[in-house]
Design an enzyme around this catalytic site. Structure first.
Site, mmCIF file in Angstrom:
data_model
loop_
_atom_site.group_PDB
_atom_site.id
_atom_site.type_symbol
_atom_site.label_atom_id
_atom_site.label_comp_id
_atom_site.label_asym_id
_atom_site.label_seq_id
_atom_site.Cartn_x
_atom_site.Cartn_y
_atom_site.Cartn_z
ATOM 1 N N GLY A 14 37.809 35.024 22.151
ATOM 2 C CA GLY A 14 39.099 34.459 21.788
ATOM 3 C C GLY A 14 40.258 35.429 21.738
ATOM 4 O O GLY A 14 41.239 35.205 21.028
ATOM 5 N N MET A 93 34.268 28.309 29.314
ATOM 6 C CA MET A 93 33.204 28.425 30.308
ATOM 7 C C MET A 93 32.572 27.094 30.738
ATOM 8 O O MET A 93 31.640 27.086 31.520
ATOM 9 C CB MET A 93 32.098 29.342 29.757
ATOM 10 C CG MET A 93 32.568 30.747 29.439
ATOM 11 S SD MET A 93 33.234 31.554 30.899
ATOM 12 C CE MET A 93 31.704 31.936 31.719
ATOM 13 N N ILE A 95 32.420 23.362 32.588
ATOM 14 C CA ILE A 95 33.017 22.731 33.778
ATOM 15 C C ILE A 95 33.860 21.521 33.360
ATOM 16 O O ILE A 95 33.444 20.749 32.478
ATOM 17 C CB ILE A 95 31.894 22.227 34.734
ATOM 18 C CG1 ILE A 95 30.969 23.378 35.136
ATOM 19 C CG2 ILE A 95 32.470 21.517 35.955
ATOM 20 C CD1 ILE A 95 31.596 24.390 36.062
ATOM 21 N N HIS A 112 43.003 33.621 34.672
ATOM 22 C CA HIS A 112 41.861 34.188 35.408
ATOM 23 C C HIS A 112 42.103 35.693 35.556
ATOM 24 O O HIS A 112 43.216 36.103 35.937
ATOM 25 C CB HIS A 112 41.714 33.515 36.784
ATOM 26 C CG HIS A 112 40.548 34.040 37.560
ATOM 27 N ND1 HIS A 112 39.249 33.680 37.280
ATOM 28 C CD2 HIS A 112 40.496 34.952 38.564
ATOM 29 C CE1 HIS A 112 38.440 34.336 38.098
ATOM 30 N NE2 HIS A 112 39.165 35.113 38.882
ATOM 31 N N GLU A 150 40.612 20.277 40.382
ATOM 32 C CA GLU A 150 39.141 20.172 40.497
ATOM 33 C C GLU A 150 38.509 21.350 41.235
ATOM 34 O O GLU A 150 37.305 21.532 41.202
ATOM 35 C CB GLU A 150 38.764 18.856 41.198
ATOM 36 C CG GLU A 150 39.156 18.768 42.662
ATOM 37 C CD GLU A 150 40.661 18.586 42.857
ATOM 38 O OE1 GLU A 150 41.400 18.483 41.843
ATOM 39 O OE2 GLU A 150 41.107 18.562 44.015
ATOM 40 N N ASP A 153 39.547 27.645 39.938
ATOM 41 C CA ASP A 153 40.632 28.638 40.152
ATOM 42 C C ASP A 153 41.509 28.270 41.342
ATOM 43 O O ASP A 153 42.110 29.131 41.981
ATOM 44 C CB ASP A 153 40.020 30.042 40.374
ATOM 45 C CG ASP A 153 39.153 30.450 39.200
ATOM 46 O OD1 ASP A 153 38.106 31.071 39.440
ATOM 47 O OD2 ASP A 153 39.491 30.101 38.062
HETATM 48 C C1 GRF Z 1 37.502 37.431 29.554
HETATM 49 O O1 GRF Z 1 36.670 37.807 30.646
HETATM 50 C C2 GRF Z 1 38.887 37.201 30.059
HETATM 51 O O2 GRF Z 1 39.205 38.117 31.094
HETATM 52 C C3 GRF Z 1 38.829 35.809 30.588
HETATM 53 O O3 GRF Z 1 37.917 35.125 29.716
HETATM 54 C C4 GRF Z 1 37.047 36.086 29.080
HETATM 55 C C5 GRF Z 1 37.027 35.967 27.575
HETATM 56 O O4 GRF Z 1 38.310 36.007 27.079
HETATM 57 N N1 GRF Z 1 40.107 35.182 30.595
HETATM 58 P P1 GRF Z 1 38.626 35.752 25.506
HETATM 59 O O5 GRF Z 1 38.545 37.101 24.830
HETATM 60 O O6 GRF Z 1 37.558 34.809 24.971
HETATM 61 O O7 GRF Z 1 40.002 35.191 25.477
#
Ligand code: GRF
Length: 202
Positions: A14, A93, A95, A112, A150, A153
């Site tokens: 986070g 993370m 989908i 990203h 969809e 990235d």
């Molecule tokens: C990290 O790999 C960041 O580069 C990407 O998401 C991952 C976790 O980020 N955006 P965070 O510390 O949970 O915000």
């Protein structure tokens, strides 16, 4: 004028959520308010960050649902219950299919950790992105904020910021530099830009 209600979707540490929370305090993010944190993982430290800043949070774990549709219906229901207008994916993370993203056209943004179109798409997340950049030998990398559709990235690019790759960088060192010098600066700015454009009467 009413502030745009923002939900931040998280899965891990986070640090990008923290950057958004800090930006709300410093006034960098003033057209939107972080109204909810949704985590895919009940162990995410991001939930602690939300609690420390008085932001309500909810955990929605994909594995608890029998289908992607049921999972996304629950997420949509929570968004509606909280009157969410803008979703910010910050290290999220899980989908989200077209069934979900199409319900929020230009209302979901993602950070990203590379300069899209390099090192992005299926399988490129977290440290893997920086390992690929180092393996390729790029001299410059960075971060990208883009609208989410969809295609992983694949949405329209909103903002990018370049970061130098240095001699001896490991993936961990590079990830940290990209976070500090790019992600944590870009995401609040992009959230403010989109929140402002969505504000009532704009
Ligand atoms: C990290 O790999 C960041 O580069 C990407 O998401 C991952 C976790 O980020 N955006 P965070 O510390 O949970 O915000």
């Amino acid at each position: 004028m009413l502030k745009t209600k923002i939900a931040v979707f998280v899965s891990g540490g986070g640090t990008n959520l923290q950057a958004l929370l800090d930006a709300e305090k410093s006034g960098i993010l003033q057209s939107g308010e972080i109204s909810l944190v949704l985590s895919s993982n009940h162990k995410a430290y991001a939930l602690t960050r939300a609690a420390e800043n008085g932001v309500p949070s909810v955990v929605v774990e994909r594995k608890k649902f029998s289908s992607q549709e049921e999972y996304e219906a629950q997420v949509k229901k929570i968004m509606e219950e909280h009157g969410i207008e803008l979703i910010v994916l910050a290290g999220f993370m899980s989908i989200l299919s077209e069934g979900f993203t199409s319900a929020y056209p230009k209302r979901i943004i993602n950070i990203h950790p590379s300069l899209i179109p390099s090192f992005c798409g299926k399988g490129y997340y977290g440290l893997k992105v920086h390992e690929a950049a180092l393996d390729y030998g790029v001299k410059v990398t960075g971060a990208t904020v883009h609208f989410v559709n969809e295609i992983p990235d694949g949405g329209e690019i909103l903002m990018q910021k370049a970061v130098e790759v240095k001699e001896g960088d490991t993936a961990e060192i590079l990830q940290r530099r990209v976070m500090e010098e790019a992600e944590w600066i870009l995401l609040p700015k992009a959230a403010e830009q989109v929140a402002k454009s969505l504000q009532k009467g704009q």
